[in-house]
Write a protein that holds these residues in place. Structure first.
Motif, PDB file in Angstrom:
ATOM      1  N   GLY A   1       0.781  -1.488   0.196  1.00 48.98           N
ATOM      2  CA  GLY A   1       0.072  -0.152  -0.035  1.00 48.98           C
ATOM      3  C   GLY A   1       1.066   1.534  -0.241  1.00 48.98           C
ATOM      4  N   LEU A   2       0.065   2.434  -0.819  1.00 50.03           N
ATOM      5  CA  LEU A   2       0.846   3.622  -0.355  1.00 50.03           C
ATOM      6  C   LEU A   2       0.761   3.849   1.014  1.00 50.03           C
ATOM      7  N   GLY A   3       0.819   3.651   2.424  1.00 46.68           N
ATOM      8  CA  GLY A   3       0.707   4.775   3.080  1.00 46.68           C
ATOM      9  C   GLY A   3       2.668   3.304   3.620  1.00 46.68           C
ATOM     10  N   TYR A   4       2.281   2.396   3.487  1.00 46.09           N
ATOM     11  CA  TYR A   4       3.382   1.752   4.002  1.00 46.09           C
ATOM     12  C   TYR A   4       4.206   1.697   2.709  1.00 46.09           C
ATOM     13  N   LEU A   5       4.217   2.204   1.955  1.00 46.59           N
ATOM     14  CA  LEU A   5       5.522   1.761   1.161  1.00 46.59           C
ATOM     15  C   LEU A   5       6.084   3.463   1.303  1.00 46.59           C
ATOM     16  N   ILE A   6       5.916   4.844   2.349  1.00 45.68           N
ATOM     17  CA  ILE A   6       6.306   5.738   2.946  1.00 45.68           C
ATOM     18  C   ILE A   6       6.438   5.432   3.634  1.00 45.68           C
ATOM     19  N   ILE A   7       6.624   4.300   4.677  1.00 47.70           N
ATOM     20  CA  ILE A   7       7.482   4.325   6.063  1.00 47.70           C
ATOM     21  C   ILE A   7       8.123   3.052   5.637  1.00 47.70           C
ATOM     22  N   ASP A   8       7.580   2.415   4.681  1.00 46.40           N
ATOM     23  CA  ASP A   8       9.568   1.227   4.522  1.00 46.40           C
ATOM     24  C   ASP A   8      10.226   1.762   3.626  1.00 46.40           C
TER      25      ASP A   8
ATOM     26  N   ARG B   1      11.694   4.850   3.796  1.00 46.20           N
ATOM     27  CA  ARG B   1      12.377   5.809   5.091  1.00 46.20           C
ATOM     28  C   ARG B   1      13.152   4.537   6.169  1.00 46.20           C
ATOM     29  N   ASN B   2      12.249   4.175   6.667  1.00 42.44           N
ATOM     30  CA  ASN B   2      12.469   3.296   7.308  1.00 42.44           C
ATOM     31  C   ASN B   2      13.695   2.190   6.659  1.00 42.44           C
ATOM     32  N   ALA B   3      13.197   1.768   5.507  1.00 43.70           N
ATOM     33  CA  ALA B   3      14.670   0.380   4.513  1.00 43.70           C
ATOM     34  C   ALA B   3      15.445   0.495   4.435  1.00 43.70           C
ATOM     35  N   GLY B   4      15.645   1.867   3.788  1.00 38.91           N
ATOM     36  CA  GLY B   4      16.831   2.154   3.221  1.00 38.91           C
ATOM     37  C   GLY B   4      17.207   3.838   2.531  1.00 38.91           C
ATOM     38  N   LYS B   5      16.540   3.783   3.916  1.00 36.59           N
ATOM     39  CA  LYS B   5      16.175   6.260   3.190  1.00 36.59           C
ATOM     40  C   LYS B   5      16.252   6.456   2.480  1.00 36.59           C
ATOM     41  N   ARG B   6      15.233   5.849   1.614  1.00 40.24           N
ATOM     42  CA  ARG B   6      14.674   6.042  -0.042  1.00 40.24           C
ATOM     43  C   ARG B   6      13.618   7.458  -0.637  1.00 40.24           C
TER      44      ARG B   6
END
Lengths: 245, 251
Positions: B201-208, B210-215
């Motif tokens: 999901g789009l919400g998850y995309l943003i959080i993920d 940021r958290n996973a690789g500072k993308r």
């Protein structure tokens, strides 16, 4: 026997005396105006006779039967805001006809749309109509269910003065064609003398009947005839106005 | 403005904003904040991995599910509150108490109740849409002009017929407006709702991202997608409202 019989009727809201000891009989087919200042309880009286409010004391009867609830044989007409904005002219007129067959319904709708002069606007929505046309529409909706009594509560109060005069003439024409008993509430002295067979003059709160005046002029009425002016002036003085501005 | 200008001028404003963004990135020499080009490339990469559309789809499914549940329960519930004064007296204080609580505050409870599942975010979205719909439906019933009801009773309509012929059509316009507003709120809550318990999901995309690789290119890309999809849905609502209400829009 009279059509509408109001006897010893009083109304209190809490500690406020709204109507006191009203007695009135209305003949079948008669046009009666109930005239009084704002807040004299004339609308309340109409709502009681219409069955929307129960009186504190006394009774209102129609054809000898006490009124206890609204009845489709007697229809209440509001200012033109009572038409349904989500229905077309035709659908508004058909609103109360749900007990009839489709064919009968169509006949009634056609007839009353014609009678009130809205032919050509059958599929229009109320927002496309002028105030006067909406008022006619509401009258047509009421007449379509073939009631024997019509209650009109300051029906032309929101219209401009030219439209108001036209609507009075229209209403008289319809009344003469349909022979309904009409109770018409107004605070307009001229209006009452132009329309009514009898004018019931009420006092300010608590509302009582001060006087019942026969308007013994044939229709169409000449608004400059001496008798018209005389009757109008009687009402002015009864209400306590010197008829001067 | 002419029709061409109505489309061209807002488009020009978007281009100017993007240009300013690009210049700001270049001027500051930042290596963290992405340029418009970075964002476009990031989104292209997501599309290439085939998750762009599935994320949008997953978000839509969640928002629509929670929202529809709120509509189906909220409208009849709110209308019943508006119609029965006693019910309103009893229930309204509870609604007014719960209403100011942000749906986000329910997050921990949603996780306890629904665990790691689609249900938790759907529940949050449901809450976000439910209260505005209930309150609007209740008020819509309160605001029915009394003469409509009086006319209905005068013509001898039974209660079910009065419901179908007067109450529903009279409350339809204000409820329709509230449905659009409630969807806007539900969409706003999406990011927070997808922070818990789900991995798409789009919400998850943003959080993920940021958290996973500072993308941050994907963070900004996700934000823009939420904006664009939200805008499109709102346009759909406006079109639907106009179509449904064409015949009786207020004077």
């Amino acid at each position: 026997m009279s059509k509408v019989e109001i006897s010893n009727l009083s109304m209190r809201f809490g500690s406020t005396d709204v109507l006191r000891d009203i007695n009135l009989s209305v003949r079948e087919g008669e046009f009666v105006c109930i005239l009084g200042p704002s807040g004299c309880g004339k609308s309340t009286l109409l709502n009681i006779v219409g069955g929307f409010i129960q009186p504190s004391a006394g009774t209102a009867s129609i054809d000898g039967v006490p009124v206890t609830r609204p009845d489709p044989r007697r229809i209440f007409v509001f200012q033109e805001r009572g038409v349904f904005p989500w229905l077309t002219v035709d659908e508004n007129v058909a609103f109360g006809l749900f007990r009839l067959s489709e064919a009968e319904k169509r006949d009634r709708v056609t007839r009353y749309v014609q009678l009130v002069g809205l032919a050509g606007f059958e599929n229009a929505y109320p927002r496309e109509l002028s105030g006067g046309m909406k008022q006619r529409l509401e009258v047509a909706r009421a007449l379509a269910v073939n009631p024997d009594v019509l209650y009109l509560d300051e029906p032309f109060g929101a219209l401009d003065s030219i439209t108001r005069l036209q609507m009075r003439r229209e209403l008289l024409r319809i009344w003469q064609a349909e022979k309904k008993t009409i109770l018409f509430v107004t605070h307009d002295i001229e209006e009452s003398v132009q329309l009514a067979d009898r004018v019931v003059i009420m006092s300010a709160r608590p509302g009582r009947i001060r006087r019942i005046l026969d308007i013994d002029i044939a229709h169409p009425r000449d608004l400059s005839a001496p008798r018209y002016i005389q009757l109008r002036d009687i009402i002015f003085s009864e209400i306590g106005l010197a008829h001067q501005v | 403005m002419r029709r061409g200008e109505l489309i061209l001028l807002p488009l020009a404003a978007v281009l100017v904003l993007a240009g300013a963004w690009q210049l700001a990135v270049m001027a500051t020499g930042t290596t963290i904040f992405p340029s418009p080009g970075d964002v476009a490339r990031g989104l292209g990469e997501l599309a290439g991995r085939g998750i762009l559309w599935s994320y949008i789809g997953d978000s839509l499914v969640r928002v629509v599910s929670g929202y529809l549940a709120a509509v189906i329960i909220g409208i009849p519930f709110g209308m019943a509150l508006g119609w029965f004064p006693i019910l309103e007296r009893i229930v309204n204080p509870i609604i007014q108490l719960l209403r100011p609580i942000s749906p986000l505050a329910w997050m921990p409870l949603a996780v306890i109740w629904f665990g790691v599942s689609n249900t938790a975010p759907i529940f949050l979205i449901f809450l976000a849409a439910f209260f505005p719909i209930v309150v609007a439906s209740m008020n819509a019933v309160h605001n029915i002009p009394p003469m409509y009801l009086q006319a209905g009773r005068n013509f001898g309509l039974s209660t079910p017929r009065l419901m179908a012929k007067v109450i529903v059509p009279a409350t339809f316009p204000p409820i329709l407006v509230s449905l659009r507003i409630a969807f806007g709120i539900a969409w706003l809550v999406l990011v927070a709702a997808e922070m818990i318990a789900v991995d798409s999901g789009l919400g998850y995309l943003i959080i993920d991202a940021r958290n996973a690789g500072k993308r941050y290119d994907l963070v900004v890309g996700g934000m823009l997608l939420i904006g664009v999809v939200g805008l499109m849905i709102d346009a759909l609502f406006r079109w639907g409202t106009r179509t449904l209400m064409r015949r009786e829009v207020t004077e």
